[in-house]
Design a protein around this motif. Structure first.
Motif, PDB file in Angstrom:
ATOM      1  N   LYS A  11      39.621  74.992  33.472  1.00 21.36           N
ATOM      2  CA  LYS A  11      39.254  75.795  34.559  1.00 21.36           C
ATOM      3  C   LYS A  11      39.322  77.312  34.508  1.00 21.36           C
ATOM      4  CE  LYS A  11      41.066  72.000  37.281  1.00 21.36           C
ATOM      5  NZ  LYS A  11      42.313  71.614  37.934  1.00 21.36           N
ATOM      6  N   SER A  12      39.823  77.681  33.400  1.00 21.30           N
ATOM      7  CA  SER A  12      39.718  79.237  33.129  1.00 21.30           C
ATOM      8  C   SER A  12      39.858  79.699  31.788  1.00 21.30           C
ATOM      9  CB  SER A  12      41.131  79.903  33.966  1.00 21.30           C
ATOM     10  OG  SER A  12      42.140  79.603  32.895  1.00 21.30           O
ATOM     11  N   PRO A  13      39.506  80.844  31.380  1.00 18.36           N
ATOM     12  CA  PRO A  13      39.684  81.185  29.881  1.00 18.36           C
ATOM     13  C   PRO A  13      41.063  81.037  29.583  1.00 18.36           C
ATOM     14  CG  PRO A  13      38.493  82.820  31.167  1.00 18.36           C
ATOM     15  CD  PRO A  13      38.932  81.873  32.245  1.00 18.36           C
ATOM     16  N   GLU A  14      42.069  81.138  30.475  1.00 14.96           N
ATOM     17  CA  GLU A  14      43.507  81.034  30.125  1.00 14.96           C
ATOM     18  C   GLU A  14      43.820  79.851  29.459  1.00 14.96           C
ATOM     19  OE1 GLU A  14      42.742  84.832  32.265  1.00 14.96           O
ATOM     20  OE2 GLU A  14      42.436  82.560  32.907  1.00 14.96           O
ATOM     21  N   GLU A  15      43.168  78.756  30.255  1.00 15.34           N
ATOM     22  CA  GLU A  15      43.438  77.354  29.773  1.00 15.34           C
ATOM     23  C   GLU A  15      42.711  77.103  28.230  1.00 15.34           C
ATOM     24  OE1 GLU A  15      42.375  74.261  32.692  1.00 15.34           O
ATOM     25  OE2 GLU A  15      43.862  74.942  34.128  1.00 15.34           O
ATOM     26  N   THR A  16      41.679  77.665  28.121  1.00 16.01           N
ATOM     27  CA  THR A  16      41.035  77.452  26.859  1.00 16.01           C
ATOM     28  C   THR A  16      41.726  78.031  25.924  1.00 16.01           C
ATOM     29  OG1 THR A  16      38.976  77.759  28.080  1.00 16.01           O
ATOM     30  CG2 THR A  16      38.964  77.922  25.541  1.00 16.01           C
ATOM     31  N   THR A  17      42.604  79.272  26.128  1.00 13.76           N
ATOM     32  CA  THR A  17      43.341  80.241  25.156  1.00 13.76           C
ATOM     33  C   THR A  17      44.533  79.137  24.746  1.00 13.76           C
ATOM     34  OG1 THR A  17      42.625  82.255  25.901  1.00 13.76           O
ATOM     35  CG2 THR A  17      44.840  82.098  24.942  1.00 13.76           C
ATOM     36  N   LYS A  18      45.163  78.651  25.799  1.00 17.63           N
ATOM     37  CA  LYS A  18      46.373  77.848  25.749  1.00 17.63           C
ATOM     38  C   LYS A  18      46.227  76.636  24.907  1.00 17.63           C
ATOM     39  CE  LYS A  18      50.776  76.696  26.367  1.00 17.63           C
ATOM     40  NZ  LYS A  18      51.654  77.009  25.495  1.00 17.63           N
ATOM     41  N   PHE A  19      44.897  75.945  25.204  1.00 13.84           N
ATOM     42  CA  PHE A  19      44.607  74.755  24.360  1.00 13.84           C
ATOM     43  C   PHE A  19      44.289  74.995  22.686  1.00 13.84           C
ATOM     44  CE2 PHE A  19      41.544  71.621  22.560  1.00 13.84           C
ATOM     45  CZ  PHE A  19      42.334  70.351  22.491  1.00 13.84           C
ATOM     46  N   ALA A  20      43.791  76.453  22.646  1.00 11.28           N
ATOM     47  CA  ALA A  20      43.301  76.875  21.474  1.00 11.28           C
ATOM     48  C   ALA A  20      44.878  77.108  20.394  1.00 11.28           C
ATOM     49  CB  ALA A  20      42.399  78.108  21.462  1.00 11.28           C
ATOM     50  N   GLU A  21      45.661  77.578  21.236  1.00  7.84           N
ATOM     51  CA  GLU A  21      47.019  78.032  20.675  1.00  7.84           C
ATOM     52  C   GLU A  21      47.749  76.843  20.230  1.00  7.84           C
ATOM     53  OE1 GLU A  21      48.754  80.193  23.809  1.00  7.84           O
ATOM     54  OE2 GLU A  21      48.049  82.221  23.268  1.00  7.84           O
ATOM     55  N   ASN A  22      47.689  75.679  21.071  1.00  7.83           N
ATOM     56  CA  ASN A  22      48.140  74.432  20.731  1.00  7.83           C
ATOM     57  C   ASN A  22      47.539  73.669  19.593  1.00  7.83           C
ATOM     58  OD1 ASN A  22      50.006  74.737  23.072  1.00  7.83           O
ATOM     59  ND2 ASN A  22      49.052  73.514  24.262  1.00  7.83           N
ATOM     60  N   VAL A  23      46.301  73.793  19.549  1.00  8.07           N
ATOM     61  CA  VAL A  23      45.512  73.094  18.263  1.00  8.07           C
ATOM     62  C   VAL A  23      45.904  73.986  17.086  1.00  8.07           C
ATOM     63  CG1 VAL A  23      43.193  73.029  17.215  1.00  8.07           C
ATOM     64  CG2 VAL A  23      43.618  72.361  19.711  1.00  8.07           C
ATOM     65  N   GLY A  24      46.063  75.476  17.044  1.00  6.44           N
ATOM     66  CA  GLY A  24      46.284  76.177  15.980  1.00  6.44           C
ATOM     67  C   GLY A  24      47.758  75.687  15.438  1.00  6.44           C
ATOM     68  N   ALA A  25      48.543  75.471  16.257  1.00  6.82           N
ATOM     69  CA  ALA A  25      50.040  75.024  15.896  1.00  6.82           C
ATOM     70  C   ALA A  25      50.051  73.925  15.078  1.00  6.82           C
ATOM     71  CB  ALA A  25      50.949  74.776  17.245  1.00  6.82           C
ATOM     72  N   THR A  26      48.938  72.902  15.162  1.00  9.15           N
ATOM     73  CA  THR A  26      48.914  71.847  14.348  1.00  9.15           C
ATOM     74  C   THR A  26      48.163  71.877  13.056  1.00  9.15           C
ATOM     75  OG1 THR A  26      46.633  70.807  15.155  1.00  9.15           O
ATOM     76  CG2 THR A  26      48.993  70.307  16.446  1.00  9.15           C
ATOM     77  N   LEU A  27      47.438  73.086  12.742  1.00  8.16           N
ATOM     78  CA  LEU A  27      46.513  73.130  11.739  1.00  8.16           C
ATOM     79  C   LEU A  27      47.186  73.634  10.445  1.00  8.16           C
ATOM     80  CD1 LEU A  27      43.528  75.055  13.309  1.00  8.16           C
ATOM     81  CD2 LEU A  27      43.948  72.494  12.845  1.00  8.16           C
ATOM     82  N   LYS A 152      47.262  65.053  15.520  1.00  7.28           N
ATOM     83  CA  LYS A 152      47.269  66.405  15.798  1.00  7.28           C
ATOM     84  C   LYS A 152      46.821  66.797  17.212  1.00  7.28           C
ATOM     85  CE  LYS A 152      45.955  67.888  11.164  1.00  7.28           C
ATOM     86  NZ  LYS A 152      46.949  69.024  10.997  1.00  7.28           N
ATOM     87  N   LEU A 153      45.787  66.237  17.949  1.00  2.40           N
ATOM     88  CA  LEU A 153      45.513  66.501  19.216  1.00  2.40           C
ATOM     89  C   LEU A 153      46.200  66.094  20.379  1.00  2.40           C
ATOM     90  CD1 LEU A 153      41.538  65.818  18.558  1.00  2.40           C
ATOM     91  CD2 LEU A 153      42.864  68.068  19.365  1.00  2.40           C
ATOM     92  N   GLU A 154      47.256  64.818  19.742  1.00  2.76           N
ATOM     93  CA  GLU A 154      48.021  64.479  20.906  1.00  2.76           C
ATOM     94  C   GLU A 154      49.133  65.319  20.932  1.00  2.76           C
ATOM     95  OE1 GLU A 154      49.611  61.995  23.743  1.00  2.76           O
ATOM     96  OE2 GLU A 154      47.678  61.514  22.701  1.00  2.76           O
ATOM     97  N   THR A 155      49.613  66.007  20.059  1.00  4.14           N
ATOM     98  CA  THR A 155      50.452  67.167  20.073  1.00  4.14           C
ATOM     99  C   THR A 155      49.884  68.219  20.647  1.00  4.14           C
ATOM    100  OG1 THR A 155      51.362  66.366  17.863  1.00  4.14           O
ATOM    101  CG2 THR A 155      51.835  68.768  18.451  1.00  4.14           C
ATOM    102  N   ALA A 156      48.577  68.644  20.615  1.00  9.56           N
ATOM    103  CA  ALA A 156      47.903  69.749  21.191  1.00  9.56           C
ATOM    104  C   ALA A 156      47.774  69.800  22.746  1.00  9.56           C
ATOM    105  CB  ALA A 156      46.658  70.137  20.508  1.00  9.56           C
TER     106      ALA A 156
END
Length: 157
Positions: A11-27, A152-156
């Motif tokens: 719903k916002s750029p901030e939500e996109t950012t949070k998901f990107a951070e969560n994905v990043g933590a799994t890579l 990875k996505l379940e964690t993110a």
């Protein structure tokens, strides 16, 4: 093995950012994320947020539109952020050294259709779309064949 696509809405750029951070933590090195979508759909925003979340010290993360590749050393490993929009032949991908990076670095690839037959089978495909009725909304569809992405996505999420 093929999986059903996973669809998310931010719903916002901030939500996109949070998901990107969560994905990043799994890579980890050897993970390839293919970022698809029209110009302005949020590919670079996603990549920038992910990269910055893995840096020990905040640093500017420019779009690689003109440089084609930007590399970053992080505690998680080397990250290659690639924008293939300006490439005209698949042979140019090989000249960038990207094929080797698929095995040794975390790779975020914008405009992955330019990879053609060089597209890694184990990559995570992320397709971002804008919402015609709300410019802040982003619809994200994720698809993969390698089972590691489900974990990875379940964690993110």
């Amino acid at each position: 093995m093929t999986t059903m696509p996973l669809s998310l809405t931010f719903k916002s750029p901030e939500e996109t950012t949070k998901f990107a951070e969560n994905v990043g933590a799994t890579l980890q090195p050897g993970d390839v994320v293919l970022l698809e979508g029209e110009i302005g759909s949020g590919k670079t925003h996603f990549a920038r947020a992910l990269i910055q979340s893995l840096m020990p010290e905040p640093e500017d993360v420019p779009s690689p539109t003109f440089t084609l590749v930007q590399a970053y050393d992080t505690p998680a490993g080397e990250i290659w952020h690639c924008d293939l929009y300006r490439l005209s032949m698949v042979e140019e991908v090989e000249e960038l050294g990207l094929i080797d990076a698929f095995d040794t670095a975390i790779c975020l690839v914008e405009w992955p259709a330019k990879l053609g037959s060089l597209t890694p089978d184990a990559a995570l495909r992320m397709t971002l779309k804008t919402d015609p009725n709300n410019e802040k909304l982003r619809h994200l569809t994720l698809s993969w064949t390698d089972p590691k992405w489900a974990r990875k996505l379940e964690t993110a999420r």
